[in-house]
Design a protein around this motif. Structure first.
Motif, PDB file in Angstrom:
ATOM      1  N   ALA A 204     -20.585  11.668  -2.374  1.00 31.21           N
ATOM      2  CA  ALA A 204     -20.563  10.458  -1.584  1.00 31.21           C
ATOM      3  C   ALA A 204     -20.424   9.223  -2.483  1.00 31.21           C
ATOM      4  O   ALA A 204     -19.720   8.288  -2.142  1.00 31.21           O
ATOM      5  CB  ALA A 204     -21.821  10.366  -0.728  1.00 31.21           C
ATOM      6  N   GLU A 205     -21.122   9.270  -3.623  1.00 35.00           N
ATOM      7  CA  GLU A 205     -21.039   8.138  -4.552  1.00 35.00           C
ATOM      8  C   GLU A 205     -19.624   7.998  -5.098  1.00 35.00           C
ATOM      9  O   GLU A 205     -19.124   6.888  -5.262  1.00 35.00           O
ATOM     10  CB  GLU A 205     -22.028   8.323  -5.709  1.00 35.00           C
ATOM     11  N   ASP A 206     -18.979   9.134  -5.378  1.00 38.08           N
ATOM     12  CA  ASP A 206     -17.603   9.099  -5.901  1.00 38.08           C
ATOM     13  C   ASP A 206     -16.654   8.473  -4.885  1.00 38.08           C
ATOM     14  O   ASP A 206     -15.785   7.675  -5.248  1.00 38.08           O
ATOM     15  CB  ASP A 206     -17.122  10.507  -6.254  1.00 38.08           C
ATOM     16  N   LEU A 207     -16.816   8.847  -3.632  1.00 38.24           N
ATOM     17  CA  LEU A 207     -15.985   8.282  -2.567  1.00 38.24           C
ATOM     18  C   LEU A 207     -16.170   6.771  -2.502  1.00 38.24           C
ATOM     19  O   LEU A 207     -15.193   6.020  -2.439  1.00 38.24           O
ATOM     20  CB  LEU A 207     -16.333   8.917  -1.219  1.00 38.24           C
ATOM     21  N   HIS A 208     -17.408   6.332  -2.548  1.00 37.66           N
ATOM     22  CA  HIS A 208     -17.700   4.901  -2.477  1.00 37.66           C
ATOM     23  C   HIS A 208     -17.072   4.169  -3.673  1.00 37.66           C
ATOM     24  O   HIS A 208     -16.500   3.088  -3.508  1.00 37.66           O
ATOM     25  CB  HIS A 208     -19.212   4.676  -2.433  1.00 37.66           C
ATOM     26  N   ASP A 209     -17.164   4.769  -4.850  1.00 35.35           N
ATOM     27  CA  ASP A 209     -16.568   4.156  -6.043  1.00 35.35           C
ATOM     28  C   ASP A 209     -15.053   4.048  -5.913  1.00 35.35           C
ATOM     29  O   ASP A 209     -14.465   3.024  -6.278  1.00 35.35           O
ATOM     30  CB  ASP A 209     -16.927   4.957  -7.295  1.00 35.35           C
ATOM     31  N   GLN A 210     -14.418   5.095  -5.406  1.00 37.76           N
ATOM     32  CA  GLN A 210     -12.965   5.069  -5.243  1.00 37.76           C
ATOM     33  C   GLN A 210     -12.543   4.007  -4.234  1.00 37.76           C
ATOM     34  O   GLN A 210     -11.573   3.277  -4.456  1.00 37.76           O
ATOM     35  CB  GLN A 210     -12.445   6.446  -4.799  1.00 37.76           C
ATOM     36  N   VAL A 211     -13.272   3.920  -3.136  1.00 41.56           N
ATOM     37  CA  VAL A 211     -12.954   2.908  -2.128  1.00 41.56           C
ATOM     38  C   VAL A 211     -13.118   1.515  -2.736  1.00 41.56           C
ATOM     39  O   VAL A 211     -12.280   0.636  -2.532  1.00 41.56           O
ATOM     40  CB  VAL A 211     -13.845   3.085  -0.871  1.00 41.56           C
ATOM     41  N   GLN A 212     -14.182   1.321  -3.513  1.00 37.41           N
ATOM     42  CA  GLN A 212     -14.415   0.030  -4.147  1.00 37.41           C
ATOM     43  C   GLN A 212     -13.281  -0.312  -5.120  1.00 37.41           C
ATOM     44  O   GLN A 212     -12.833  -1.466  -5.189  1.00 37.41           O
ATOM     45  CB  GLN A 212     -15.765   0.028  -4.884  1.00 37.41           C
ATOM     46  N   ASN A 213     -12.793   0.677  -5.855  1.00 37.61           N
ATOM     47  CA  ASN A 213     -11.673   0.452  -6.782  1.00 37.61           C
ATOM     48  C   ASN A 213     -10.414   0.020  -6.033  1.00 37.61           C
ATOM     49  O   ASN A 213      -9.682  -0.869  -6.479  1.00 37.61           O
ATOM     50  CB  ASN A 213     -11.392   1.707  -7.598  1.00 37.61           C
ATOM     51  N   ILE A 214     -10.175   0.643  -4.894  1.00 38.01           N
ATOM     52  CA  ILE A 214      -8.988   0.289  -4.097  1.00 38.01           C
ATOM     53  C   ILE A 214      -9.128  -1.132  -3.555  1.00 38.01           C
ATOM     54  O   ILE A 214      -8.172  -1.914  -3.592  1.00 38.01           O
ATOM     55  CB  ILE A 214      -8.774   1.312  -2.956  1.00 38.01           C
ATOM     56  N   VAL A 215     -10.317  -1.473  -3.073  1.00 33.40           N
ATOM     57  CA  VAL A 215     -10.550  -2.825  -2.551  1.00 33.40           C
ATOM     58  C   VAL A 215     -10.327  -3.852  -3.654  1.00 33.40           C
ATOM     59  O   VAL A 215      -9.669  -4.882  -3.441  1.00 33.40           O
ATOM     60  CB  VAL A 215     -11.976  -2.943  -1.959  1.00 33.40           C
ATOM     61  N   THR A 216     -10.827  -3.572  -4.834  1.00 30.75           N
ATOM     62  CA  THR A 216     -10.644  -4.489  -5.962  1.00 30.75           C
ATOM     63  C   THR A 216      -9.162  -4.636  -6.301  1.00 30.75           C
ATOM     64  O   THR A 216      -8.678  -5.747  -6.542  1.00 30.75           O
ATOM     65  CB  THR A 216     -11.425  -3.986  -7.188  1.00 30.75           C
ATOM     66  N   SER A 217      -8.438  -3.528  -6.311  1.00 30.11           N
ATOM     67  CA  SER A 217      -7.002  -3.575  -6.598  1.00 30.11           C
ATOM     68  C   SER A 217      -6.252  -4.394  -5.553  1.00 30.11           C
ATOM     69  O   SER A 217      -5.365  -5.188  -5.895  1.00 30.11           O
ATOM     70  CB  SER A 217      -6.423  -2.159  -6.642  1.00 30.11           C
ATOM     71  N   LEU A 218      -6.600  -4.208  -4.294  1.00 23.17           N
ATOM     72  CA  LEU A 218      -5.945  -4.981  -3.233  1.00 23.17           C
ATOM     73  C   LEU A 218      -6.257  -6.475  -3.350  1.00 23.17           C
ATOM     74  O   LEU A 218      -5.399  -7.317  -3.088  1.00 23.17           O
ATOM     75  CB  LEU A 218      -6.354  -4.461  -1.856  1.00 23.17           C
ATOM     76  N   ASP A 219      -7.490  -6.778  -3.753  1.00 17.01           N
ATOM     77  CA  ASP A 219      -7.855  -8.185  -3.935  1.00 17.01           C
ATOM     78  C   ASP A 219      -7.087  -8.826  -5.083  1.00 17.01           C
ATOM     79  O   ASP A 219      -6.749 -10.011  -5.033  1.00 17.01           O
ATOM     80  CB  ASP A 219      -9.362  -8.322  -4.185  1.00 17.01           C
TER      81      ASP A 219
END
Length: 111
Positions: free
Chosen positions: A1-16
């Motif tokens: 679950a933590e890995d999923l959250h980290d990946q989603v956060q990375n994508i959000v940062t990239s989009l920003d």
């Protein structure tokens, strides 16, 4: 679950960071009147990833609660097994073992 959250956060940062990283390409697309479409698409992706962040946070919380429930259930099972074993000792007339258990328990409490 933590890995999923980290990946989603990375994508959000990239989009920003996308508009800053690709500013030159976006300017070129603006001249061709296609930049607005890409920016709209990025906004849609950001909203979707925001929802994904909320979902991944909920998954992390539920996983933590699941661990708590599992631990509590194991404790209940241990207590029930001990209760069953003590009942069997009483019904089979093995009072010496019960007295030894009580004596040991009292010694543990005193020390």
């Amino acid at each position: 679950a933590e890995d999923l959250h980290d990946q989603v956060q990375n994508i959000v940062t990239s989009l920003d960071m996308f508009p800053q990283l690709y500013a030159q390409q976006l300017q070129e697309l603006d001249r061709l009147r296609k930049g607005k479409e890409l920016r709209t698409f990025i906004v849609i992706l950001q909203r979707a990833m925001g929802r994904c962040q909320n979902i991944s946070s909920a998954i992390i919380e539920l996983a933590g609660r699941n661990d708590d429930v599992t631990g509590n259930l194991q404790n209940v099972l241990r207590v029930k097994a001990l209760e069953w074993n003590l009942r069997n000792l009483r019904t089979s007339g093995q009072h010496e073992i019960l007295l030894k258990l009580q004596t040991n328990q009292l010694e543990k409490i005193r020390s």
